[in-house]
Design an enzyme around this catalytic site. Structure first.
Site, PDB file in Angstrom:
ATOM      1  N   THR A  90      -4.297  10.524   1.750  1.00 30.29           N
ATOM      2  CA  THR A  90      -3.144   9.951   2.434  1.00 30.29           C
ATOM      3  C   THR A  90      -2.007  10.942   2.591  1.00 30.29           C
ATOM      4  OG1 THR A  90      -3.700   7.783   1.523  1.00 30.29           O
ATOM      5  CG2 THR A  90      -1.496   8.047   2.416  1.00 30.29           C
ATOM      6  N   LYS A 109       0.436   7.556   6.993  1.00 31.13           N
ATOM      7  CA  LYS A 109       1.372   6.448   6.844  1.00 31.13           C
ATOM      8  C   LYS A 109       2.569   6.682   7.759  1.00 31.13           C
ATOM      9  CE  LYS A 109      -0.551   4.064   3.412  1.00 31.13           C
ATOM     10  NZ  LYS A 109      -0.908   2.629   3.495  1.00 31.13           N
ATOM     11  N   LYS A 137     -10.497  -5.012   0.535  1.00 34.36           N
ATOM     12  CA  LYS A 137      -9.968  -4.582  -0.748  1.00 34.36           C
ATOM     13  C   LYS A 137     -10.290  -5.655  -1.780  1.00 34.36           C
ATOM     14  CE  LYS A 137      -5.987  -2.064   1.184  1.00 34.36           C
ATOM     15  NZ  LYS A 137      -4.514  -2.103   1.380  1.00 34.36           N
TER      16      LYS A 137
END
Length: 327
Positions: free
Chosen positions: A125, A150, A246
Site C-alpha cells: 500500500t 490510497k 475480508k
C-alpha cells in the site's frame, strides 16, 4: 475436559503511519481469542472497525456473551446463529478452525479439501501523502506485482498519475475508502483508464452506491464496505464487478468461504483483503487469497513487530507462516 476461552486486547505499533481517507492509524488494535480443550489450543484474531460500529470493548463484550456456549462445545456453525458478522465472530471462528485442525491432526486446508496455501502476490500500500511523497513510496516498491494506492477526494488524479509514473509496470488498485461521489468517479475514470488501473475499490459510500447499477464502468469497480455477507450479494452484483472479502466483515473463514463461492457463481472477481493486523489475522485469509484475482494482505508488513512465526513478505510475495503458527 471442558473448554476454556480467553479473549484479550493486543496492540501492535506500526513502523509508519497508515493514512487513508478515513484517518491515520499508528497502531493495530486487535482482539485475540484462544480456545483450549486441554489437549490443544486454537487461536484467532479480529480487528474491530469503528466504520462498522465496532470497538475493542464491544468485541470483547460480544465474545463474553457467548462464553458459556463456546466452553460447552459450540462449534463454527453454531456461532453463526449466536454472533453477528464482524471482528468478534471472526476471532472466534478462526480459533475454532485452528482448534479443530489440531484435534484432528490435519491442516485447515485438509479440512476444507483444498491445496495448502503457498506464496501469494500481495498488494503493498501507498498511503495518502503529497503526490511527490507517494511517487517516492511507489518508486521504492516498483518491482512488486501489485500496489494499492490510497486516495481521497483531494486531487486524486495527480496522486494516481504520480504513482503510475514511479511504478510504470506494476498492477494498480485505487482505493478512495468511500470518499468520492458519483461526479468524481465519472471525472476520474479517464485517468484510471490512462493509468491502466486494475480495479477501483469502493469509491463511494456504501449507502450512496445505487447509481452504479446503471453505470458501465471501463475499469472494474470492487465492493468493500458495501459487502459483508451473502445476504447482500444480489444487490452488490448488480452494482459491482468485484468484491473484497475480508474475514473481519464476513465474521470468519467459515462464512468467507461461502461468500467466495457465491460471488464466483455471480460472475464476480474476488479480492482477498484485510485490516491492519498481525499474521494471525492473515493466515486464515490465505485460504481466500489462493482463489482470488487480487490479494491485499499487507497488514502485517506495517507492524514494527509481528507475532513470532508469522508471514514474511519480500518484493510483494508473501510466504505463509511457519508450520504450527495457525491451521
Amino acid at each position: 475436559m471442558p473448554r476454556k476461552l480467553s479473549a484479550r486486547h493486543d496492540r501492535f505499533a506500526l513502523h509508519t503511519p497508515f493514512r487513508i481517507a478515513r484517518g491515520v492509524k499508528t497502531a493495530a488494535d486487535v482482539v485475540t481469542v484462544e480456545i483450549s480443550d486441554g489437549a490443544a489450543t486454537g487461536r484467532g484474531e479480529g480487528v474491530p472497525y469503528p466504520r462498522y460500529g465496532e470497538s475493542i470493548e464491544s468485541a470483547l463484550a460480544e465474545i463474553a456473551a457467548v462464553r458459556a456456549a463456546l466452553e460447552a462445545g459450540a462449534g463454527r456453525h453454531e456461532i453463526i446463529g449466536l454472533m453477528r458478522p464482524g471482528a468478534a465472530r471472526n476471532a472466534v471462528d478462526c480459533a475454532l478452525w485452528d482448534l479443530e485442525a489440531k484435534l484432528a491432526g490435519k491442516t485447515v486446508a485438509a479440512l476444507i479439501g483444498t491445496p495448502e496455501p503457498g506464496p501469494v502476490a500481495t498488494a503493498l500500500t501507498v498511503v495518502i501523502d503529497t503526490p511527490d511523497e507517494m511517487a517516492r513510496a511507489a518508486a521504492a516498491i516498483a518491482d512488486v506485482p501489485l500496489i494499492k494506492v490510497k486516495v481521497d477526494a483531494s486531487d486524486p488524479a495527480t496522486a494516481i498519475r504520480a504513482v503510475r509514473q514511479a511504478a510504470p509496470d506494476t498492477a494498480l488498485i485505487v482505493d478512495p475508502n468511500e470518499s468520492w461521489d458519483e461526479a468524481l468517479v465519472r471525472a476520474t475514470m479517464p485517468v484510471l483508464v490512462e493509468c491502466k488501473v486494475d480495479t477501483l475499490e469502493q469509491p463511494c459510500p456504501a449507502e450512496n452506491d445505487g447509481w452504479l447499477a446503471g453505470y458501465d464502468s471501463p475499469v472494474p469497480i470492487c465492493a468493500d464496505e458495501s459487502l459483508h455477507t451473502v445476504a447482500e450479494l444480489d444487490a452488490v452484483a448488480a452494482r459491482y464487478g468485484a468484491v473484497n472479502i475480508k474475514l473481519d466483515k464476513t465474521g470468519g473463514l467459515t462464512t468467507a468461504l461461502e461468500l467466495a463461492k457465491a460471488a464466483r457463481a455471480h460472475g464476480l472477481k474476488l479480492m482477498s483483503g484485510c485490516m491492519v493486523c498481525s499474521s494471525l489475522g492473515i493466515a486464515p485469509a490465505l485460504h481466500i487469497a489462493r482463489q482470488a484475482d487480487w490479494a491485499d494482505l499487507d497488514g502485517p508488513t506495517w507492524l514494527a513487530d509481528d507475532r513470532a512465526g508469522g508471514t514474511r513478505t519480500e518484493h510483494g510475495i508473501m510466504q505463509p507462516p511457519t508450520e504450527g503458527f495457525w491451521g
